[in-house]
Design a protein around this motif. Structure first.
Motif, PDB file in Angstrom:
ATOM      1  N   GLY A   1       0.809  -1.212   0.000  1.00  0.00           N
ATOM      2  CA  GLY A   1       0.000   0.000   0.000  1.00  0.00           C
ATOM      3  C   GLY A   1       0.839   1.258   0.000  1.00  0.00           C
ATOM      4  O   GLY A   1       0.539   2.229  -0.714  1.00  0.00           O
ATOM      5  N   VAL A   2       1.896   1.267   0.793  1.00  0.00           N
ATOM      6  CA  VAL A   2       2.783   2.435   0.859  1.00  0.00           C
ATOM      7  C   VAL A   2       3.478   2.650  -0.486  1.00  0.00           C
ATOM      8  O   VAL A   2       3.513   3.768  -1.017  1.00  0.00           O
ATOM      9  CB  VAL A   2       3.820   2.243   1.988  1.00  0.00           C
ATOM     10  N   THR A   3       4.032   1.573  -1.048  1.00  0.00           N
ATOM     11  CA  THR A   3       4.735   1.684  -2.327  1.00  0.00           C
ATOM     12  C   THR A   3       3.787   2.106  -3.438  1.00  0.00           C
ATOM     13  O   THR A   3       4.122   2.965  -4.271  1.00  0.00           O
ATOM     14  CB  THR A   3       5.400   0.345  -2.678  1.00  0.00           C
ATOM     15  N   GLY A   4       2.587   1.515  -3.471  1.00  0.00           N
ATOM     16  CA  GLY A   4       1.612   1.898  -4.481  1.00  0.00           C
ATOM     17  C   GLY A   4       1.212   3.351  -4.382  1.00  0.00           C
ATOM     18  O   GLY A   4       1.038   4.036  -5.399  1.00  0.00           O
ATOM     19  N   SER A   5       1.088   3.859  -3.157  1.00  0.00           N
ATOM     20  CA  SER A   5       0.744   5.272  -2.968  1.00  0.00           C
ATOM     21  C   SER A   5       1.839   6.187  -3.499  1.00  0.00           C
ATOM     22  O   SER A   5       1.556   7.247  -4.067  1.00  0.00           O
ATOM     23  CB  SER A   5       0.491   5.554  -1.482  1.00  0.00           C
ATOM     24  N   PHE A   6       3.094   5.796  -3.320  1.00  0.00           N
ATOM     25  CA  PHE A   6       4.202   6.619  -3.788  1.00  0.00           C
ATOM     26  C   PHE A   6       4.342   6.583  -5.314  1.00  0.00           C
ATOM     27  O   PHE A   6       4.799   7.559  -5.910  1.00  0.00           O
ATOM     28  CB  PHE A   6       5.512   6.156  -3.154  1.00  0.00           C
ATOM     29  N   LEU A   7       3.936   5.474  -5.937  1.00  0.00           N
ATOM     30  CA  LEU A   7       4.217   5.295  -7.359  1.00  0.00           C
ATOM     31  C   LEU A   7       3.002   5.467  -8.263  1.00  0.00           C
ATOM     32  O   LEU A   7       3.154   5.480  -9.481  1.00  0.00           O
ATOM     33  CB  LEU A   7       4.828   3.909  -7.607  1.00  0.00           C
ATOM     34  N   THR A   8       1.812   5.588  -7.723  1.00  0.00           N
ATOM     35  CA  THR A   8       0.634   5.675  -8.572  1.00  0.00           C
ATOM     36  C   THR A   8       0.576   7.014  -9.295  1.00  0.00           C
ATOM     37  O   THR A   8       1.034   8.040  -8.792  1.00  0.00           O
ATOM     38  CB  THR A   8      -0.652   5.460  -7.751  1.00  0.00           C
ATOM     39  N   GLY A   9      -0.010   6.974 -10.488  1.00  0.00           N
ATOM     40  CA  GLY A   9      -0.246   8.194 -11.256  1.00  0.00           C
ATOM     41  C   GLY A   9      -1.720   8.461 -11.442  1.00  0.00           C
ATOM     42  O   GLY A   9      -2.110   9.235 -12.325  1.00  0.00           O
TER      43      GLY A   9
END
Length: 540
Positions: free
Chosen positions: A141-149
């Protein structure tokens, strides 16, 4: 199939795009590894003895992927990948710039150290069922939040974090954990509801939730409506980041789970909320941010000043740490309130600093609770004589949290002070009126001073004082147990590594500061970000 904004090749139905180069798949590999790893651990829940090793291998692979991604972004600029046979803005895009890739890497590295520390907690009442799977799910969840566009995709990753963090905070089933979980869950569910309302309004106004597309469409929408959307975003992310006045839930809940879980929350979760606010207000809705600037300055100043005062008044060790975490959120808010390149770069560097320092503070607090058997600082004392290493680590972290040179925390505050002085002198075009810069400068200095008082007060009571609080306490030694062999090997070393990293980067910050300045330029001038998604013509 994934598409990206590289030289074109023909696809069916006249869709012009390019198959994503193999090297660009690294943008989604960290998410795939974390999600598949969590699923694997849940499926093998009866083989708990292997879970720690499997989780460490997976997180190690995630670190490698994040490192490659950051190197790629630093060399070539932002990179984007759009899911399915849809061109942006219709497909869901993952877009990595310097800030997103860098924060994802630090989050994975911190998680690895927390997994090592967790091995010292392996006792009967720790509740290991699903623990490592939830850690990997939270990292996803943390990584997805940082990388989502994509903003709706951001909402999805916030839900993933909320579910996994709720599972972690109740892991063990103690009454105090359930009490903390209720406070944590209520405020975060409320924040998520506000976020979802804002998404509905954005889609109704702009017809898109792709971040790069919003950058081009927002300036042409109704300005009053967009300010309303930005206000909802500020409310939602401010609650998740624990900004004043919506921050009472954090010190009331973060002290309830085991120390390693508290460290995970303090190091990662609040940073995702404030990062989302930085990206939305500076990158996506800068005009609305300008309208909300007086509100942002007030929130930043009050968060900066009031939070460390709460730490001074608090006697529970980990509750006091919670107030220090909230003070750090105020520092990042200062960069959003003064969004010059120095201000945004300072916020970015401080997020990196806070991930490491706040994690380490909670881990060392966990060691203190182990050797004293207490959670209240009034019942602690004499730890310096029993364990000078833990004492030195705590003092160094206090100095780092306050921003004392040459620790890492000094440099982002220096950048923010420079941004405040530029605003106060009126030398930077587009900066707010003079008194905003002055207010931020004063609040930053007060925050450093009050944080230093709060931290040294705790250090004096817990480590320097020989006995517990009370009559003739200086003549009676407090009961302090030495760290066991397992704690010395598995719990102490992650703290030493984090403190060493904070000191080394603080002494040689040039590479980090240069990357932060480049990342700040991409937020303030999003041309490269928009071009990476393939929507260069939509840039304002």
């Amino acid at each position: 199939m994934a598409t990206s904004a590289h030289p074109a090749a023909e696809l069916p139905e006249a869709m012009i795009s390019t198959l994503t180069p193999a090297g660009d798949w690294v943008i989604v590999l960290p998410l795939v590894l974390a999600l598949m790893g969590a699923a694997l651990l849940l499926m093998t829940r009866h083989a708990k003895n292997y879970h720690a090793g499997i989780a460490m291998v997976i997180v190690g692979a995630i670190i490698a992927c994040d490192g490659v991604l950051l190197a790629h972004v630093l060399q070539n600029g932002p990179v984007s990948m759009t899911m399915g046979k849809w061109l942006p803005p219709f497909g869901i895009s993952f877009t990595a710039d310097i800030f997103g890739a860098g924060f994802a890497l630090i989050a994975a590295m911190v998680t690895m150290l927390l997994l090592v520390y967790s091995q010292s907690e392996r006792h009967a009442d720790f509740g290991l069922d699903g623990y490592y799977a939830l850690i990997l799910l939270l990292l996803a969840g943390v990584t997805g939040s940082f990388l989502t566009g994509d903003l709706f995709n951001l909402y999805v990753w916030f839900e993933v974090m909320l579910i996994s963090s709720f599972g972690l905070i109740v892991n063990g089933g103690k009454a105090i954990q359930l009490d903390g979980a209720l406070k944590y869950a209520f405020l975060n569910f409320l924040a998520t509801t506000f976020f979802l309302l804002a998404l509905g309004l954005i889609y109704g106004l702009l017809g898109t939730l792709n971040m790069a597309d919003i950058i081009g469409a927002a300036p042409h929408a109704n300005s009053a409506a967009m300010v309303g959307v930005a206000t909802l975003m500020l409310l939602a992310f401010g609650m998740k980041a624990a900004a004043f006045p919506l921050n009472a839930w954090l010190p009331a809940s973060y002290h309830t789970p085991p120390a390693v879980v508290s460290a995970l929350f303090a190091g990662l979760l609040t940073k995702v909320g404030i990062y989302a606010l930085l990206r939305v207000l500076v990158l996506l809705l800068p005009d609305s941010r300008d309208t909300l600037e007086p509100v942002l300055v007030v929130i930043a100043v009050l968060t900066l000043v009031i939070s460390p005062l709460g730490a001074i008044a608090e006697t529970n060790l980990r509750r006091a740490m919670g107030f220090i975490v909230m003070g750090g959120i105020g520092v990042i808010l200062a960069g959003i309130a003064l969004p010059s390149q120095n201000g945004v770069a300072g916020s970015g560097v401080y997020i990196v600093h806070s991930m490491m320092v706040m994690t380490a503070l909670y881990l060392v607090a966990g060691l203190v609770e182990k050797v004293t058997g207490q959670t209240d600082s009034r019942q602690m004392g004499g730890v310096y004589a029993a364990n000078s290493v833990v004492s030195a680590l705590f003092l160094l972290l206090v100095l780092a949290a306050a921003g004392v040179p040459p620790f890492l925390g000094f440099w982002p505050k220096l950048l923010l002070l420079q941004a405040g002085m530029d605003a106060a002198s009126g030398t930077t075009a587009g900066m707010p009126p003079d008194y905003y810069g002055i207010a931020i400068i004063v609040a930053l200095l007060l925050n450093a001073f009050f944080t230093l008082i709060a931290g040294t007060r705790l250090w004096a009571h817990i480590f320097w004082r020989a006995g517990v609080e009370g009559e003739n306490s200086e003549h009676s030694l407090a009961p302090v147990e030495p760290l066991g062999r397992r704690d010395s090997r598995l719990a102490l070393w992650p703290c030493v590594v984090l403190v060493a990293a904070i000191m080394i980067v603080g002494l040689a910050p040039n590479y980090l500061l240069d990357a932060a300045q480049r990342g700040a330029r991409d937020l303030i001038d999003p041309a490269r970000y928009v071009a990476a998604v393939g929507l260069a013509g939509n840039s304002p």
